[in-house]
Design an enzyme around this catalytic site. Structure first.
Site, PDB file in Angstrom:
ATOM      1  N   GLY A 156       0.986  -1.142   0.066  1.00 16.77           N
ATOM      2  CA  GLY A 156       0.104   0.049   0.088  1.00 16.77           C
ATOM      3  C   GLY A 156       0.804   1.258  -0.002  1.00 16.77           C
ATOM      4  O   GLY A 156       2.047   1.234   0.026  1.00 16.77           O
ATOM      5  N   ARG A 182       2.045   1.388   4.225  1.00 19.30           N
ATOM      6  CA  ARG A 182       2.456   0.214   4.749  1.00 19.30           C
ATOM      7  C   ARG A 182       2.476  -0.925   3.933  1.00 19.30           C
ATOM      8  O   ARG A 182       2.041  -1.151   2.797  1.00 19.30           O
ATOM      9  CB  ARG A 182       1.555  -0.288   6.103  1.00 19.30           C
ATOM     10  CG  ARG A 182       1.640   0.969   6.962  1.00 19.30           C
ATOM     11  CD  ARG A 182       0.858   0.582   8.211  1.00 19.30           C
ATOM     12  NE  ARG A 182      -0.754   0.525   8.097  1.00 19.30           N
ATOM     13  CZ  ARG A 182      -1.748   0.526   8.518  1.00 19.30           C
ATOM     14  NH1 ARG A 182      -1.416  -0.295   9.728  1.00 19.30           N
ATOM     15  NH2 ARG A 182      -2.972   0.397   8.157  1.00 19.30           N
ATOM     16  N   HIS A 191       0.838  -4.731   3.810  1.00 19.87           N
ATOM     17  CA  HIS A 191      -0.207  -5.582   4.222  1.00 19.87           C
ATOM     18  C   HIS A 191      -0.071  -6.880   3.793  1.00 19.87           C
ATOM     19  O   HIS A 191       0.180  -7.485   2.898  1.00 19.87           O
ATOM     20  CB  HIS A 191      -1.699  -5.177   4.047  1.00 19.87           C
ATOM     21  CG  HIS A 191      -1.792  -3.586   3.901  1.00 19.87           C
ATOM     22  ND1 HIS A 191      -2.011  -2.744   5.215  1.00 19.87           N
ATOM     23  CD2 HIS A 191      -1.711  -2.681   3.113  1.00 19.87           C
ATOM     24  CE1 HIS A 191      -2.102  -1.691   4.992  1.00 19.87           C
ATOM     25  NE2 HIS A 191      -1.958  -1.318   3.717  1.00 19.87           N
ATOM     26  N   GLY A 246      -6.550   1.215  -9.620  1.00 16.18           N
ATOM     27  CA  GLY A 246      -5.671   0.676  -8.728  1.00 16.18           C
ATOM     28  C   GLY A 246      -5.792  -0.778  -8.648  1.00 16.18           C
ATOM     29  O   GLY A 246      -6.997  -1.233  -8.145  1.00 16.18           O
ATOM     30  N   ASP A 291      -5.197  -2.487  -6.020  1.00 13.61           N
ATOM     31  CA  ASP A 291      -5.869  -2.542  -4.668  1.00 13.61           C
ATOM     32  C   ASP A 291      -7.359  -2.626  -4.738  1.00 13.61           C
ATOM     33  O   ASP A 291      -8.065  -3.418  -4.048  1.00 13.61           O
ATOM     34  CB  ASP A 291      -5.372  -1.708  -3.546  1.00 13.61           C
ATOM     35  CG  ASP A 291      -5.336  -0.297  -4.170  1.00 13.61           C
ATOM     36  OD1 ASP A 291      -5.616  -0.103  -4.994  1.00 13.61           O
ATOM     37  OD2 ASP A 291      -5.160   0.567  -3.161  1.00 13.61           O
ATOM     38  N   ARG A 292      -8.088  -1.514  -5.372  1.00 13.88           N
ATOM     39  CA  ARG A 292      -9.411  -1.437  -5.525  1.00 13.88           C
ATOM     40  C   ARG A 292     -10.116  -2.548  -6.336  1.00 13.88           C
ATOM     41  O   ARG A 292     -10.935  -2.916  -5.774  1.00 13.88           O
ATOM     42  CB  ARG A 292      -9.717  -0.086  -6.150  1.00 13.88           C
ATOM     43  CG  ARG A 292      -9.407   1.348  -5.463  1.00 13.88           C
ATOM     44  CD  ARG A 292      -9.523   2.419  -6.445  1.00 13.88           C
ATOM     45  NE  ARG A 292     -10.916   2.520  -6.777  1.00 13.88           N
ATOM     46  CZ  ARG A 292     -11.671   3.206  -7.418  1.00 13.88           C
ATOM     47  NH1 ARG A 292     -10.634   4.226  -8.364  1.00 13.88           N
ATOM     48  NH2 ARG A 292     -12.640   3.512  -7.545  1.00 13.88           N
ATOM     49  N   ASP A 333     -13.227   1.430   0.992  1.00  6.15           N
ATOM     50  CA  ASP A 333     -11.790   1.358   1.292  1.00  6.15           C
ATOM     51  C   ASP A 333     -11.094   2.658   2.107  1.00  6.15           C
ATOM     52  O   ASP A 333     -10.900   3.532   1.319  1.00  6.15           O
ATOM     53  CB  ASP A 333     -10.950   0.769   0.161  1.00  6.15           C
ATOM     54  CG  ASP A 333      -9.460   0.273   0.639  1.00  6.15           C
ATOM     55  OD1 ASP A 333      -9.194   0.433   1.731  1.00  6.15           O
ATOM     56  OD2 ASP A 333      -8.992  -0.654  -0.152  1.00  6.15           O
ATOM     57  N   THR A 386      -5.007   4.971   3.106  1.00  5.48           N
ATOM     58  CA  THR A 386      -4.263   6.408   2.904  1.00  5.48           C
ATOM     59  C   THR A 386      -5.062   7.244   1.880  1.00  5.48           C
ATOM     60  O   THR A 386      -5.298   8.503   2.178  1.00  5.48           O
ATOM     61  CB  THR A 386      -2.947   6.053   2.148  1.00  5.48           C
ATOM     62  OG1 THR A 386      -1.992   5.138   3.104  1.00  5.48           O
ATOM     63  CG2 THR A 386      -2.229   7.586   2.081  1.00  5.48           C
TER      64      THR A 386
END
Length: 243
Positions: A11, A14, A16, A82, A84-85, A104, A107
């Site tokens: 991320g 950080r 994860h 993204g 992540d999305r 979500d 950040t």
């Protein structure tokens, strides 16, 4: 032999991590970003990254699998979405079905909706911590105010100190905005699930319980959506190879 493997979502702030035994999630944890000397792993590693500069530390690891947007079986994705999305939405579909709206709270604070296996769209704004930091860094007099992670109620809307005025302005505005998005989404998809995820997901859900208890009762919290998405893609990959 137990099939242990690791999922890693890199991320903005950080790393994860999640450890799986076959398809069963065993544990999750977060760490700071790493340098090359800190990379020591023994298991198969499935990586999704939104920070390209961190990828180099894992390139030499021969058991690493880097996930790309093309591996997420959502229709209608655009090239800059993204990973992540996309993974969080795909994980939500596996967990709660569809249609689904994923909020979500990391950040960045993102909203991403899908119906069936098709991306409908979403929105992006700064996450809670970024909003607090921006006032401190962009002004001469406003302090850096850290929101207590254990906060269970919203600050009074009409504040009488600078710190609580900052908290009121950011939190009440964010909650009202999210409420508007959820309301609009459910006007289109009345039966849709709504799921909070990310580091501040639980906190935002607590705040929703304060202001909109009826709505909050129909909203879920699941911090592991992206990991669920990785697990589903890995499983599908194994089935493809075995066939």
């Amino acid at each position: 032999m137990t099939n242990v493997w690791i999922a890693l979502v890199i991320g903005n702030s950080r790393l994860h991590w999640a450890e799986f035994s076959s398809d069963r999630l065993q544990k999750t944890w977060d760490t700071p970003h790493v340098n090359q000397d800190q990379v020591q792993l023994l298991h198969e590693l499935w990586i999704a990254s939104v920070v390209p500069s961190q990828n180099q530390f894992w390139q030499a690891y021969d058991r690493a699998h880097f996930l790309s947007l093309e591996q997420v079986p959502l229709q209608g994705m655009y090239p800059t979405l993204g990973i992540d999305r996309a993974l969080a939405v795909w994980g939500a579909i596996q967990t709660v079905g569809d249609p689904v709206l994923v909020i979500d709270a990391g950040t960045a604070l993102t909203l991403t909706g899908s119906n069936g296996d098709r991306l409908i769209g979403g929105a992006i704004l700064p996450g809670l911590k970024l909003q607090f930091q921006s006032l401190n860094q962009g002004t001469a007099a406003l302090p850096l105010f850290s929101l207590p992670l254990s906060a269970s109620s919203l600050p009074h809307r009409w504040a009488l100190t600078t710190e609580t005025a900052i908290a009121s302005g950011i939190l009440h505005t964010v909650i009202a905005g999210l409420h508007s998005f959820i309301h609009d989404w459910r006007q289109i998809y009345p039966t849709s699930a709504v799921v909070f995820t990310g580091g501040d997901g639980n906190l935002l859900h607590h705040y929703f319980q304060d202001l909109y208890p009826n709505l909050a009762s129909s909203v879920k919290v699941n911090p592991h959506l992206a990991f669920n998405g990785i697990r589903a893609i890995r499983k599908n990959n194994e089935l493809f190879i075995s066939n």
